[in-house]
Enzyme design. Structure first.
Site, short mmCIF file in Angstrom:
data_model
loop_
_atom_site.label_atom_id
_atom_site.label_comp_id
_atom_site.label_asym_id
_atom_site.label_seq_id
_atom_site.Cartn_x
_atom_site.Cartn_y
_atom_site.Cartn_z
N HIS A 179 -14.27 -33.57 21.58
CA HIS A 179 -15.67 -34.03 21.59
C HIS A 179 -16.25 -33.96 20.18
CE1 HIS A 179 -15.48 -33.20 25.93
NE2 HIS A 179 -16.56 -33.93 26.04
N ASN A 193 -9.22 -28.22 17.84
CA ASN A 193 -10.15 -28.39 18.96
C ASN A 193 -10.48 -27.06 19.64
OD1 ASN A 193 -11.75 -29.86 20.80
ND2 ASN A 193 -10.04 -30.05 22.22
#
Length: 180
Positions: free
Chosen positions: A29, A60
């Site tokens: 994201h 991440n």
């Protein structure tokens, strides 16, 4: 989470979940889901693949995630933050994934502005797409440095003297101070 990632067909050459399947990359994201709990539509929108980049798992779930969590703490302390982040698009793209040829960024940036802090302050981060040597603090830099690397102009709506002052500072310890 059990949220479903969705293709954004309004963008030409859109990515699909199949592009990520078996690629070895996380669906990272840019705007984190944890920041969108205030609104269901905002939460759903952050699962559009246009908000996602191929990220190494070590980034991440490592320094990138730690920085997201840190930004939430800073937002609570400073009442509001303006955050801009994304892939560094000035780097040469040497890897793609899937049949849509989704570009795999070499690096990511994040700039954070606390406009209501006294005095206002900003900080930047540049992280490689992988393990971040020295972690989040070592990746801290000035917003000016992020602008030089990305070719983007952040916070240009600020008065020039204030913009020049805060974009030239990169004190991670200053960001870690408790609010008075």
């Amino acid at each position: 989470g059990g949220k479903t990632f969705m293709t954004d067909t309004s963008v030409e050459g859109w990515a699909t979940t199949d592009d990520y399947r078996g690629s070895g990359f996380d669906r990272g994201h840019m705007c984190p889901a944890g920041d969108m709990k205030w609104d269901r539509r905002a939460m759903d929108a952050c699962f559009m693949l246009t908000n996602i980049c191929p990220q190494e798992g070590s980034l991440n779930s490592g320094s990138w995630k730690k920085l997201e969590e840190k930004c939430r703490k800073w937002a609570m302390r400073d009442s509001s933050l303006i955050i801009v982040c994304g892939p560094v698009l000035t780097d040469r793209i040497t890897r793609t994934i899937g049949s849509s040829n989704v570009a795999v960024p070499e690096r990511f940036y994040k700039v954070v502005l606390a406009p209501y802090a006294d005095p206002p302050r900003a900080i930047g981060f540049i992280m490689p797409n992988g393990h971040v040597p020295g972690g989040m603090q070592a990746a801290a830099c000035t917003v000016d440095q992020v602008e030089a690397i990305t070719g983007l102009d952040f916070f240009s709506a600020l008065p020039d003297d204030l913009e020049n002052q805060i974009e030239s500072q990169a004190s991670f310890p200053l960001w870690e101070k408790k609010r008075k």
